[in-house]
Design a protein around this motif. Structure first.
Motif, PDB file in Angstrom:
ATOM      1  N   TRP A   1      -0.998   3.638  -4.651  1.00  0.00           N
ATOM      2  CA  TRP A   1      -2.083   3.926  -5.602  1.00  0.00           C
ATOM      3  C   TRP A   1      -2.065   5.384  -6.059  1.00  0.00           C
TER       4      TRP A   1
ATOM      5  N   GLU B   1      -0.551  10.136   0.078  1.00  0.00           N
ATOM      6  CA  GLU B   1      -1.806   9.383   0.024  1.00  0.00           C
ATOM      7  C   GLU B   1      -2.994  10.321  -0.252  1.00  0.00           C
TER       8      GLU B   1
ATOM      9  N   ASP C   1     -13.112   3.731   4.685  1.00  0.00           N
ATOM     10  CA  ASP C   1     -13.266   2.608   5.600  1.00  0.00           C
ATOM     11  C   ASP C   1     -13.364   3.059   7.061  1.00  0.00           C
TER      12      ASP C   1
ATOM     13  N   ALA D   1       0.828  -1.225   0.000  1.00  0.00           N
ATOM     14  CA  ALA D   1       0.000   0.000   0.000  1.00  0.00           C
ATOM     15  C   ALA D   1       0.857   1.269   0.000  1.00  0.00           C
TER      16      ALA D   1
ATOM     17  N   TRP E   1      -7.720  13.081  -3.045  1.00  0.00           N
ATOM     18  CA  TRP E   1      -6.996  11.818  -3.252  1.00  0.00           C
ATOM     19  C   TRP E   1      -6.524  11.703  -4.700  1.00  0.00           C
TER      20      TRP E   1
ATOM     21  N   TYR F   1      -8.584  13.846   4.908  1.00  0.00           N
ATOM     22  CA  TYR F   1      -8.730  12.403   4.717  1.00  0.00           C
ATOM     23  C   TYR F   1     -10.025  12.074   3.968  1.00  0.00           C
ATOM     24  N   HIS F   2     -10.910  11.256   4.566  1.00  0.00           N
ATOM     25  CA  HIS F   2     -12.134  10.913   3.823  1.00  0.00           C
ATOM     26  C   HIS F   2     -13.175  12.031   3.846  1.00  0.00           C
TER      27      HIS F   2
HETATM   28  C1  GLC Z   1      -6.783   3.617   4.208  1.00  0.00           C
HETATM   29  C2  GLC Z   1      -7.820   4.001   3.176  1.00  0.00           C
HETATM   30  C3  GLC Z   1      -8.208   2.798   2.328  1.00  0.00           C
HETATM   31  C4  GLC Z   1      -6.975   2.175   1.712  1.00  0.00           C
HETATM   32  C5  GLC Z   1      -5.916   1.859   2.786  1.00  0.00           C
HETATM   33  C6  GLC Z   1      -4.600   1.413   2.192  1.00  0.00           C
HETATM   34  O1  GLC Z   1      -7.312   2.710   5.127  1.00  0.00           O
HETATM   35  O2  GLC Z   1      -8.949   4.538   3.799  1.00  0.00           O
HETATM   36  O3  GLC Z   1      -9.122   3.196   1.328  1.00  0.00           O
HETATM   37  O4  GLC Z   1      -7.313   1.021   1.015  1.00  0.00           O
HETATM   38  O5  GLC Z   1      -5.674   3.016   3.562  1.00  0.00           O
HETATM   39  O6  GLC Z   1      -4.073   2.385   1.359  1.00  0.00           O
END
Ligand code: GLC
Length: 454
Positions: free
Chosen positions: A426, A406, A179, A27, A368, A362-363
């Motif tokens: 990503w 991120e 999440d 990640a 992003w 953040y969210h």
């Molecule tokens: C955070 C993000 C999620 C993502 C993860 C790994 O938990 O909210 O969407 O998949 O990081 O990057």
């Protein structure tokens, strides 16, 4: 070195190897912070890298990822709440070294913060399997009995008997890229647009045989009501706003227009009427009993263009909105995860006073860069590549210098996210994928769907 060359170098370094073969991407690789679970391969995060690898002919890594994640999917029905349900795909997995060998340890949300189950993982998995099949023109992998069963098990979770009266899929809060608790409980658009894409992909992938017959029927009977519900009841444009504003309430029976019993006072009409341009429109973030979340959620809106959940006209209106409200939605970094942010009492109640999701971070209204590829895919599909060019140029001004964070914070996306990882895979892959889609629009077919199902 060009930005692209630097990004490629970083992406190569993020690749994970399992039993001697490339299997996915980590990640984030930020040397300065504790890894937490960012040292894992997330299914949703890998999609950007995977699509890019497919476009570059590196199909082996994607195949291995699909094969190994399928093995992680629980296959037996058990009424044991301590175990993930049959069909669930993990949010992420980690490679563990053990007695000279290696094995994969999956996280189905049972280790995640807030214990959130990833409803999006399986949907993305099916969408990726279709992309693999289109790219390799090899149906044999998807047609293997274990893959056919895997698709059925994922869809079973969405299609079988449940406590719901709507064609949308019902999920808990925080079941997707967002999440954490964010008021996404119920029928969030982000999940519905992936659900629609996964249903359509499944129709292409499932072989017509006795095992699949019921499932194929189930998909057909869901697809059209789902699409109608989204196109009609989630849709917001100045005309719809006028209709909803004057809705009757407390209607009983089959003829009700205001099916969800939305009360006018729950919607910030004056602010919305001012913000929504005459030529623009979008799908609402969530819909349920007396609930219409009018926040703009980017993933859901862009993926509804890509998956053809939105009509052609609606797709143009969504892009018009992005173009005409560029400062709000794109600003200094493409692009906002949702708009506007929840503030004050709303933030306290809806997020549970989550400091990571404070307003414009953040969210909760953060920006992003991974969304850049979805914007590019949607814009290219609608022959509006100039929007993507423009957004990529904005991102390029910052990404390398800021070391591929991120996310970004602030109403204009000018600040590097307070707790953002750097070298977030990503972000890197999303940028490269956006460039690839611009340079080779023929690759769009891996992810895009035509307007009406064949
Ligand atoms: C955070 C993000 C999620 C993502 C993860 C790994 O938990 O909210 O969407 O998949 O990081 O990057």
């Amino acid at each position: 070195m060009s930005i692209e060359a630097q990004a490629w170098e970083l992406l190569e370094k993020s690749i994970l190897t399992y039993q001697g073969r490339e299997i996915g991407t980590i990640a984030a690789k930020d040397p300065e912070v504790v890894a937490l679970n960012y040292d894992q391969c997330f299914v949703r995060d890998f999609i950007s890298s995977a699509l890019l690898f497919l476009m570059r002919g590196r199909t082996e890594i994607v195949r291995y990822f699909l094969e190994e994640t399928l093995k992680l999917q629980p296959k037996t029905t058990q009424f044991d709440s301590s175990k993930p349900s049959r069909g669930l795909m993990p949010a992420s997995f980690k490679i563990i070294a053990y007695e000279g060998g290696e094995y994969l340890k999956a996280d189905f949300g049972d280790h995640a913060i807030g214990r959130v189950a990833p409803a999006d993982s399986g949907l993305w998995w099916i969408i990726l399997l279709r992309a693999y099949t289109i790219s390799t023109q090899d149906f044999s992998l998807a047609h293997q009995p274990d893959f056919q069963e895997g698709i059925r098990f994922i869809l079973e979770l969405c299609l079988v008997t449940r406590f719901d009266m709507y064609p949308m899929v019902l999920v808990p809060d925080g079941a997707s890229m967002i999440d954490r608790r964010m008021g996404m409980y119920g029928h969030p658009l982000d999940i519905q647009s992936l659900f629609y894409g996964a249903l359509r992909a499944s129709l292409e992938l499932l072989v017509e045989n006795d095992d699949n017959q019921k499932m194929i029927q189930g998909i057909h009977s869901r697809l059209i009501p789902l699409r109608r519900q989204l196109r009609e009841n989630y849709w917001l444009d100045p005309d719809r706003l006028n209709v909803i504003y004057r809705y009757r309430v407390e209607e009983y029976g089959e003829e009700a227009l205001n099916q969800f019993n939305i009360y006018s006072d729950s919607i910030p009409f004056y602010r919305l009427a001012k913000w929504l341009p005459e030529a623009g429109g979008y799908m609402a973030g969530n819909l349920g009993p007396s609930q219409m979340d009018v926040r703009f959620f980017t993933l859901g809106n862009l993926m509804s263009i890509v998956s053809a959940l939105a009509t052609e006209r609606q797709s143009h209106k969504i892009l018009n909105l992005i173009e005409l409200r560029w400062t709000d939605l794109v600003g200094q970094m493409p692009m906002k995860l949702c708009y506007p942010a929840l503030e004050d009492a709303e933030w306290r109640i809806v997020t549970g006073a989550d400091p990571k999701n404070r307003p414009w971070s953040y969210h909760n209204g953060g920006s992003w860069p991974v969304l850049l590829w979805m914007l590019t895919a949607a814009a290219k599909k609608m022959n509006r590549g100039e929007l993507a060019h423009h957004a990529i140029a904005v991102a390029e001004r910052r990404l390398v210098e800021d070391q591929f964070p991120e996310y970004y914070d602030g109403p204009d996306g000018r600040l590097i996210g307070k707790e953002a990882r750097r070298y977030q895979t990503w972000t890197i892959a999303g940028y490269l994928l956006a460039k690839e889609l611009l340079a080779h629009p023929e690759h769009l077919q891996l992810i895009s769907f035509d307007w009406e199902p064949k």
